[in-house]
Design a protein around this motif. Structure first.
Motif, PDB file in Angstrom:
ATOM      1  N   GLN B  33      -7.246   3.752 -15.258  1.00  0.00           N
ATOM      2  CA  GLN B  33      -8.373   3.594 -14.326  1.00  0.00           C
ATOM      3  C   GLN B  33      -8.009   2.587 -13.222  1.00  0.00           C
ATOM      4  N   LEU B  34      -7.350   1.511 -13.602  1.00  0.00           N
ATOM      5  CA  LEU B  34      -6.962   0.512 -12.603  1.00  0.00           C
ATOM      6  C   LEU B  34      -5.955   1.108 -11.608  1.00  0.00           C
ATOM      7  N   ARG B  35      -5.051   1.945 -12.144  1.00  0.00           N
ATOM      8  CA  ARG B  35      -4.083   2.604 -11.234  1.00  0.00           C
ATOM      9  C   ARG B  35      -4.811   3.511 -10.253  1.00  0.00           C
ATOM     10  N   ARG B  36      -5.754   4.286 -10.745  1.00  0.00           N
ATOM     11  CA  ARG B  36      -6.470   5.202  -9.866  1.00  0.00           C
ATOM     12  C   ARG B  36      -7.269   4.431  -8.805  1.00  0.00           C
ATOM     13  N   ILE B  37      -7.839   3.311  -9.223  1.00  0.00           N
ATOM     14  CA  ILE B  37      -8.619   2.499  -8.273  1.00  0.00           C
ATOM     15  C   ILE B  37      -7.714   1.950  -7.168  1.00  0.00           C
ATOM     16  N   THR B  38      -6.530   1.480  -7.522  1.00  0.00           N
ATOM     17  CA  THR B  38      -5.639   0.961  -6.473  1.00  0.00           C
ATOM     18  C   THR B  38      -5.089   2.105  -5.612  1.00  0.00           C
ATOM     19  N   GLU B  39      -4.960   3.304  -6.213  1.00  0.00           N
ATOM     20  CA  GLU B  39      -4.570   4.450  -5.376  1.00  0.00           C
ATOM     21  C   GLU B  39      -5.644   4.725  -4.325  1.00  0.00           C
ATOM     22  N   ALA B  40      -6.893   4.587  -4.740  1.00  0.00           N
ATOM     23  CA  ALA B  40      -7.990   4.773  -3.778  1.00  0.00           C
ATOM     24  C   ALA B  40      -7.907   3.713  -2.682  1.00  0.00           C
ATOM     25  N   GLY B  41      -7.534   2.505  -3.060  1.00  0.00           N
ATOM     26  CA  GLY B  41      -7.369   1.443  -2.065  1.00  0.00           C
ATOM     27  C   GLY B  41      -6.230   1.740  -1.110  1.00  0.00           C
ATOM     28  N   ARG B  42      -5.177   2.316  -1.659  1.00  0.00           N
ATOM     29  CA  ARG B  42      -4.020   2.655  -0.804  1.00  0.00           C
ATOM     30  C   ARG B  42      -4.392   3.658   0.272  1.00  0.00           C
ATOM     31  N   TRP B  43      -5.328   4.579  -0.077  1.00  0.00           N
ATOM     32  CA  TRP B  43      -5.671   5.636   0.875  1.00  0.00           C
ATOM     33  C   TRP B  43      -6.791   5.232   1.830  1.00  0.00           C
ATOM     34  N   ALA B  44      -7.152   3.977   1.803  1.00  0.00           N
ATOM     35  CA  ALA B  44      -8.099   3.485   2.810  1.00  0.00           C
ATOM     36  C   ALA B  44      -7.407   3.458   4.163  1.00  0.00           C
ATOM     37  N   SER B  45      -8.206   3.503   5.215  1.00  0.00           N
ATOM     38  CA  SER B  45      -7.607   3.417   6.545  1.00  0.00           C
ATOM     39  C   SER B  45      -6.969   2.042   6.736  1.00  0.00           C
ATOM     40  N   SER B  46      -5.896   2.021   7.487  1.00  0.00           N
ATOM     41  CA  SER B  46      -5.191   0.770   7.760  1.00  0.00           C
ATOM     42  C   SER B  46      -4.873   0.751   9.251  1.00  0.00           C
ATOM     43  N   GLY B  47      -5.498  -0.194   9.959  1.00  0.00           N
ATOM     44  CA  GLY B  47      -5.363  -0.226  11.414  1.00  0.00           C
ATOM     45  C   GLY B  47      -3.911  -0.207  11.859  1.00  0.00           C
ATOM     46  N   GLY B  48      -3.575   0.746  12.723  1.00  0.00           N
ATOM     47  CA  GLY B  48      -2.210   0.848  13.227  1.00  0.00           C
ATOM     48  C   GLY B  48      -1.204   1.236  12.152  1.00  0.00           C
ATOM     49  N   ASN B  49      -1.708   1.747  11.007  1.00  0.00           N
ATOM     50  CA  ASN B  49      -0.841   2.116   9.885  1.00  0.00           C
ATOM     51  C   ASN B  49       0.045   0.932   9.466  1.00  0.00           C
ATOM     52  N   ARG B  50      -0.541  -0.256   9.481  1.00  0.00           N
ATOM     53  CA  ARG B  50       0.264  -1.458   9.272  1.00  0.00           C
ATOM     54  C   ARG B  50       0.514  -1.759   7.794  1.00  0.00           C
ATOM     55  N   HIS B  51      -0.498  -1.528   6.965  1.00  0.00           N
ATOM     56  CA  HIS B  51      -0.379  -1.731   5.514  1.00  0.00           C
ATOM     57  C   HIS B  51       0.257  -3.077   5.168  1.00  0.00           C
ATOM     58  N   ILE B  52      -0.431  -4.129   5.545  1.00  0.00           N
ATOM     59  CA  ILE B  52       0.110  -5.466   5.262  1.00  0.00           C
ATOM     60  C   ILE B  52      -0.536  -6.084   4.010  1.00  0.00           C
ATOM     61  N   HIS B  53      -1.191  -5.245   3.213  1.00  0.00           N
ATOM     62  CA  HIS B  53      -1.870  -5.773   2.031  1.00  0.00           C
ATOM     63  C   HIS B  53      -1.195  -5.358   0.733  1.00  0.00           C
ATOM     64  N   LYS B  54      -1.383  -6.180  -0.258  1.00  0.00           N
ATOM     65  CA  LYS B  54      -0.945  -5.885  -1.629  1.00  0.00           C
ATOM     66  C   LYS B  54      -2.162  -6.002  -2.536  1.00  0.00           C
ATOM     67  N   PHE B  55      -2.103  -5.301  -3.649  1.00  0.00           N
ATOM     68  CA  PHE B  55      -3.187  -5.379  -4.633  1.00  0.00           C
ATOM     69  C   PHE B  55      -2.631  -6.001  -5.913  1.00  0.00           C
ATOM     70  N   LEU B  56      -3.222  -7.074  -6.343  1.00  0.00           N
ATOM     71  CA  LEU B  56      -2.785  -7.731  -7.581  1.00  0.00           C
ATOM     72  C   LEU B  56      -3.826  -7.453  -8.672  1.00  0.00           C
ATOM     73  N   ILE B  57      -3.427  -6.666  -9.659  1.00  0.00           N
ATOM     74  CA  ILE B  57      -4.312  -6.373 -10.791  1.00  0.00           C
ATOM     75  C   ILE B  57      -4.180  -7.499 -11.812  1.00  0.00           C
ATOM     76  N   VAL B  58      -5.301  -8.046 -12.232  1.00  0.00           N
ATOM     77  CA  VAL B  58      -5.287  -9.133 -13.220  1.00  0.00           C
ATOM     78  C   VAL B  58      -6.138  -8.710 -14.410  1.00  0.00           C
ATOM     79  N   ARG B  59      -5.502  -8.683 -15.592  1.00  0.00           N
ATOM     80  CA  ARG B  59      -6.211  -8.293 -16.816  1.00  0.00           C
ATOM     81  C   ARG B  59      -6.289  -9.429 -17.825  1.00  0.00           C
ATOM     82  N   ASP B  60      -5.467 -10.445 -17.644  1.00  0.00           N
ATOM     83  CA  ASP B  60      -5.385 -11.542 -18.606  1.00  0.00           C
ATOM     84  C   ASP B  60      -6.651 -12.417 -18.536  1.00  0.00           C
TER      85      ASP B  60
END
Lengths: 110, 190
Positions: B33-60
Motif C-alpha cells: 500500500q505504501l508503494r502504491r501511495i508513493t507511485e501516486a505521488g510520483r505521477w503528480a504534476s511536477s512544474g517544468g518536469n523538474r522532479h526535485i522531490h523524494k519520498f521518505l517512507i517511515v514505518r519505525d
C-alpha cells in the motif's frame, strides 16, 4: 508519584520530559510563521500532552480530574479548524477547570 | 443518473469522500500500500518536469515518536508516514532558486494530494502535516544537508471518532461558493 511532607510530586520519565521540551521548543519556532491563533492551539495541546505523560507515568491519576479534562481538551481543541467561536468559548472556559481543581485541593488541605 | 462515465463518477466519489484522518488503529500499513501511495505521488504534476522531490517512507514506531516530538501538527502517532523532501542539490542542478521559487510548494502539494487520495482509495486514512520544526525533523530523521522536509503525510487505518461539532459550525462549503463563472462575483446560474 512521591510524597514530600505536604506536597505530592508527580514524575515524568526522562523520555517524556525531553519529548515535552522538544514539543514546546518546536511550537515556539513554528509560531513565528503560523497564524497567530495557532499559538493558542499549541498551548492547550501542550496541556493535553503533559497530562498524557502524567497519566502514563502516574497510574493513580486515573481517578483524578485529568483523564476527563484531557479527553475534553482533545475533543474540543480541534474545533479551531471548523468552529472558531466554539473553540474560543472552550478556551475561555478551560482555565476554570484547573482553577476549580486547585481551589478544591487548597480547601481540602485547610 | 450521472451525465458522466462510471469511471469519472467513481473517481469523483473518491475525491469527495476523502477526509483528513487524525485517528488510527494500531494495524500496520502494508508495504504494498505504501508503494502504491508513493507511485501516486510520483505521477503528480511536477512544474517544468523538474522532479526535485523524494519520498521518505517511515514505518519505525520509535522514529515516528521522535519526529512527533518536534512536530506539533502531528496530533497522534500514526503507524506510518511519508515525508516529502526537497532535494536541494537537484534543485541547484535545475537552476531553481528555492528562496524565490513559487512552484516548489505547489508540487509538494500536488504530490501530497495524489498520495492522500490514493490512500483513501486503498481504505486508509491520511493527514498532511506542515506544522513542524524543519531543523528538528532534519535531526530526528538524520537528513543530510541537501534534503529538506517539506510535508509529512501521516497514514494508517482509520479509527472511527466523533467529530464533536460545536453549535456554531459553519455550513459546508460547496463548489458554487468557491466558483465564479466568466467574471468575479458571478456564480453558476444553475
Amino acid at each position: 508519584m512521591t510524597n514530600n511532607e505536604n506536597q505530592t510530586t508527580y514524575v515524568l520519565t526522562e523520555e517524556q520530559a525531553l519529548d515535552m521540551l522538544a514539543f514546546l521548543a518546536s511550537a515556539a519556532e513554528i509560531s513565528l510563521h503560523e497564524p497567530t491563533y495557532y499559538g493558542t492551539f499549541r498551548l492547550i495541546d501542550a496541556a493535553s500532552r503533559l497530562m498524557g505523560y502524567l497519566l502514563e507515568s502516574n497510574p493513580e491519576l486515573a481517578e483524578s480530574f485529568m483523564p476527563g479534562w484531557k479527553q475534553d481538551i482533545d475533543t474540543r481543541k480541534v474545533w479551531m479548524m471548523w468552529d472558531r467561536p466554539a473553540y474560543q468559548q472552550f478556551l475561555k472556559e478551560a482555565p476554570a477547570v484547573i482553577a476549580a481543581e486547585i481551589k478544591q485541593r487548597q480547601e481540602a488541605a485547610e | 443518473m450521472s451525465e458522466f462515465s462510471p469511471e469519472a463518477d467513481a473517481f469523483f466519489q473518491t475525491l469527495k469522500t476523502r477526509r483528513v484522518c487524525r485517528s488510527y488503529t494500531d494495524q500496520p500499513v502494508a508495504d504494498a500500500q505504501l508503494r502504491r501511495i508513493t507511485e501516486a505521488g510520483r505521477w503528480a504534476s511536477s512544474g517544468g518536469n523538474r522532479h526535485i522531490h523524494k519520498f521518505l517512507i517511515v514505518r519505525d514506531a520509535e522514529t515516528i515518536r521522535r519526529v512527533r516530538s518536534v512536530a506539533p501538527g502531528m496530533l497522534v502517532e500514526p503507524p506510518a508516514m511519508i515525508v516529502i523532501l526537497t532535494d536541494k542539490e537537484a534543485a541547484e542542478r535545475e537552476c531553481i532558486q528555492l528562496d524565490v521559487d513559487q512552484i516548489n510548494q505547489g508540487d509538494v502539494g500536488t504530490a501530497a494530494m495524489n498520495m492522500q487520495n490514493m490512500a483513501h482509495a486503498l481504505g486508509l486514512g491520511s493527514c498532511p502535516v506542515t506544522s513542524f520544526s524543519h531543523s528538528g525533523v532534519g535531526v530526528m530523521l538524520g537528513l543530510p544537508d541537501h534534503l529538506e522536509a517539506e510535508w509529512i503525510i501521516m497514514i494508517g487505518h482509520p479509527k472511527p471518532t466523533q467529530r464533536g461539532l460545536g453549535t456554531g459550525a459553519p455550513k459546508p462549503l460547496t463548489a458554487r461558493d468557491l466558483t465564479w463563472w466568466d467574471r468575479v462575483g458571478h456564480h453558476d446560474p444553475v
